[in-house]
Design an enzyme around this catalytic site. Sequence first.
Site, PDB file in Angstrom:
ATOM      1  N   ASN A 191       0.822  -1.218   0.000  1.00 45.91           N
ATOM      2  CA  ASN A 191       0.000   0.000   0.000  1.00 45.91           C
ATOM      3  C   ASN A 191       0.855   1.267   0.000  1.00 45.91           C
ATOM      4  O   ASN A 191       0.517   2.245  -0.668  1.00 45.91           O
ATOM      5  CB  ASN A 191      -0.962  -0.014   1.192  1.00 45.91           C
ATOM      6  CG  ASN A 191      -2.216  -0.811   0.860  1.00 45.91           C
ATOM      7  OD1 ASN A 191      -2.398  -1.249  -0.284  1.00 45.91           O
ATOM      8  ND2 ASN A 191      -3.086  -1.015   1.830  1.00 45.91           N
ATOM      9  N   CYS A 226      24.460  10.858 -11.299  1.00 43.55           N
ATOM     10  CA  CYS A 226      23.199  11.381 -11.832  1.00 43.55           C
ATOM     11  C   CYS A 226      22.075  11.513 -10.802  1.00 43.55           C
ATOM     12  O   CYS A 226      21.483  12.582 -10.679  1.00 43.55           O
ATOM     13  CB  CYS A 226      22.713  10.501 -12.980  1.00 43.55           C
ATOM     14  SG  CYS A 226      23.846  10.539 -14.365  1.00 43.55           S
TER      15      CYS A 226
END
Length: 432
Positions: A209, A263
């Site tokens: 969830n 990055c």
Amino acid sequence: MKVSIFGLGYVGAVTAACLAEQGHQIIGIDIHPQKVEDFSLGHTAIVEPGLDELLRQAWRNGLLRGTLTSDEAVAGSDVSLVCVGTPSRHDGAMDLTHVSEVTRQIAAELGHRKKRHVVIYRSTMLPGSTEKLAQEFLSAFLRHGSLDVLYYPEFLRESTAIADFREPSLLVVGTQNAKPLHPDLALLFGRDAPVIDWATAELLKYACNAFHATKVAFANEIGRIGKHMKIDAQLLMKLLCQDTRLNLSPYYLRPGNPFGGSCLPKDVRALGHFARERGLSLPLIENLLVSNQQHLQTLLSLIAERGKEVVILGLSFKAGTDDLRGSAMVEVAQSLLGHGFVIRIYDPQLNLKRLVGSNRRVIDLKMPHLASVLHQDLASAIGQKGLILAAQQCVSIAELRKHVTAAHHIMDINGWPELRSLPSTYEGFCWE
Ligand SMILES: NC(=O)c1ccc[n+]([C@@H]2O[C@H](COP(=O)([O-])OP(=O)(O)OC[C@H]3O[C@@H](n4cnc5c(N)ncnc54)[C@H](O)[C@@H]3O)[C@@H](O)[C@H]2O)c1
């Protein structure tokens, strides 16, 4: 099988209808007289496609009975499924009151009978809840071997609940200490249902969830940037989902090293800054670096508890590269050196003479004395004792086996199960 179902809400009613479809006899229990009365007549007030038809069919087949009394329900069944609510309290805590009350009632009835019984929790409950309930109410029956207690997380979605029940997106069963299922129960779960322990099954439901919520919040944050920049974020996210190698895949979904490299940190930072400058609030994206930093702090605290002599296997941000930019292990090494630890580093990809450009600057800035702690030879790096931080698989297990001793303690930072076979003690950074 005769199955009693506690709680005739969304999960309970759907479970009842679908189990009756498979031929099981169902006794439904709820505290609301109207829900029980409706159920007994093969009806429900819940709006869920296909549910009313299934319940009516079950009623016509004589497979449904409703009751307000738990003792009658437990006495008349072999298996009790607990599907009552676990709502939030005001402070956000999970409220286990209904599940506790039902468990107490089941235990009271089990005390009066000799037959074997199975209690299956379907309510969403935090890790440790099944254990707590079992200890508080059911331990005597578990000790006698007259009771099985299972945690069986429910993954159905309202509006497609029947299809989801028939073909669940995920099927696992939690048993005490992952004990294999009694063959009779394959009737309910199918023979291939993976069996795990209670707490893992409980946490799995919350992880699913939280993951779903993360995906929605992420797509919405990208959508907010898109709206601001007049970019079609629906198209953008559709394209993002087409990458099933890196984006929608198990890649990047393993606990381990903080993220790093040239990055990810830089680009996450830039995107957050870009949004802030435009008055856009992107709390999820902006907090990624906070979460990553916290992960690194957790690692540093763990290391500090394990002694003052540390071997780092793999300094670059991932195996197979000498790129040190954004490497969590450079941060770790810098911090340990600053706190007086004795450290030795082994990274076969790293050749200090060849480091140039921004890679060189990382070292000059953060670890000017790297040369003195970087070992070219594995044996001298490993030494005779100390904590080995296995950050990368930069050496084979066979090579490690030649040098690692029982006096070493290995902390696996990146999920390398073969490390457990070494003579040292083993510890996973953020797993058992
Ligand atoms: N709704 C979903 O889509 C969904 C999906 C997966 C998991 N879950 C989880 O399943 C559980 C149930 O969810 P729901 O949506 O069916 O809840 P719900 O509120 O619709 O139903 C719960 C039912 O339990 C009954 N109840 C409360 N105390 C009782 C008692 N002592 N004895 C008998 N009945 C009692 C209530 O009257 C109610 O009818 C929750 O833990 C929920 O988080 C829900």
